[in-house]
Design an enzyme around this catalytic site. Structure first.
Site, PDB file in Angstrom:
ATOM      1  N   CYS A   1      -4.712  48.984  12.308  1.00 15.43           N
ATOM      2  CA  CYS A   1      -5.527  49.578  11.198  1.00 15.43           C
ATOM      3  C   CYS A   1      -4.955  49.105   9.900  1.00 15.43           C
ATOM      4  O   CYS A   1      -5.486  48.117   9.772  1.00 15.43           O
ATOM      5  CB  CYS A   1      -4.850  51.116  11.518  1.00 15.43           C
ATOM      6  SG  CYS A   1      -5.891  52.561  10.329  1.00 15.43           S
TER       7      CYS A   1
ATOM      8  N   HIS B   1      -7.098  52.014  17.090  1.00 11.24           N
ATOM      9  CA  HIS B   1      -5.961  52.273  17.310  1.00 11.24           C
ATOM     10  C   HIS B   1      -6.042  52.409  18.970  1.00 11.24           C
ATOM     11  O   HIS B   1      -6.180  53.202  19.611  1.00 11.24           O
ATOM     12  CB  HIS B   1      -5.524  53.864  17.023  1.00 11.24           C
ATOM     13  CG  HIS B   1      -5.618  53.868  15.389  1.00 11.24           C
ATOM     14  ND1 HIS B   1      -4.273  53.730  14.856  1.00 11.24           N
ATOM     15  CD2 HIS B   1      -6.320  54.359  14.555  1.00 11.24           C
ATOM     16  CE1 HIS B   1      -4.241  53.946  13.618  1.00 11.24           C
ATOM     17  NE2 HIS B   1      -5.548  54.210  13.174  1.00 11.24           N
TER      18      HIS B   1
ATOM     19  N   GLU C   1      -3.331  52.491  20.585  1.00 14.24           N
ATOM     20  CA  GLU C   1      -2.258  53.703  21.108  1.00 14.24           C
ATOM     21  C   GLU C   1      -2.986  54.903  21.045  1.00 14.24           C
ATOM     22  O   GLU C   1      -2.354  55.575  21.793  1.00 14.24           O
ATOM     23  CB  GLU C   1      -1.043  53.728  20.055  1.00 14.24           C
ATOM     24  CG  GLU C   1      -1.227  54.234  18.918  1.00 14.24           C
ATOM     25  CD  GLU C   1      -1.953  53.719  17.754  1.00 14.24           C
ATOM     26  OE1 GLU C   1      -2.175  54.307  16.680  1.00 14.24           O
ATOM     27  OE2 GLU C   1      -2.438  52.552  18.061  1.00 14.24           O
TER      28      GLU C   1
END
Length: 219
Positions: free
Chosen positions: A89, A199, A201
């Site tokens: 990001c 992202h 995650e």
């Protein structure tokens, strides 16, 4: 989630006070097979790391200010030159020379700039108006082979939250593109650096596969 003293050979998530680092740490721990994963604001810990993850959320000017105020710039630059390095990001955007967000310089590791999505003409294939920020799941289309794409199909959907995107000066470093009103660079890769606007995650299970690939990667 540890913020430890100097540790050699650890996987280190750089903490400069911006964004929710716990989700990044938790995802890495899930795929680390017992290897040490630290979240640290200590430049010595970053310098000693075996590999470095550079995430971030928020406004580019705030992120750049915090990097410098916490004395992390030199350690981040060293990591980006010398060890497996994953930008996420804002951690991707800060690698570039300049951002239109706040009209601020970045770290200058990669040539190019960070631009905002246009305010006009942002529509989908059906003609419906698209919102900015670009938020939610979207397809990531790979360009060329890279070890971090192992086990991830072309066009897999990842999770995005952003209003700005990178525009590399050297298209050879473009590792994937995504479409949101316009085609934009969503992933870049050069030498030991792999950096995503999305992202991983938050993009399970594909994101976990990518993080596992990063931990196994030997650039």
């Amino acid at each position: 989630m540890a913020n430890g003293a100097r540790q050699s050979g650890a996987i280190v998530v750089v903490d400069y006070g911006m964004g929710n680092l716990r989700s990044v740490w938790q995802a890495l721990v899930r795929v680390a097979n017992g290897r040490e994963v630290l979240v640290s604001a200590n430049p010595d810990v970053v310098l000693a790391a075996e590999r470095v993850v550079f995430p971030g959320q928020g406004a580019m000017p705030d992120c750049m200010r915090e990097i410098d105020q916490r004395g992390l710039r030199a350690a981040v630059l060293d990591a980006a030159r010398n060890k497996p390095f994953l930008g996420i990001c804002i951690g991707q955007q800060m690698l570039f020379e300049h951002s239109d967000e706040g009209d601020v310089p970045g770290l200058g590791i990669l040539a190019g700039r960070v631009r905002r999505f246009p305010t006009a003409g942002m529509v989908d294939q059906a003609g419906a108006r698209l919102k900015v920020p670009h938020m939610g799941w979207n397809e990531v289309w790979q360009k060329g082979g890279h070890p971090l794409w192992t086990g991830i199909a072309d066009g897999t959907r990842f999770y995005f939250v952003h209003s700005y995107f990178v525009e590399p000066a050297d298209t050879a470093c473009v590792a994937a593109t995504t479409h949101h009103g316009i085609h934009f660079t969503s992933v870049v890769a050069r030498d030991n650096i792999f950096a995503l606007q999305c992202h991983p995650e938050k993009s399970s299970p594909a994101g976990l596969v990518m993080l596992a690939n990063f931990l196994a990667w030997k650039p």
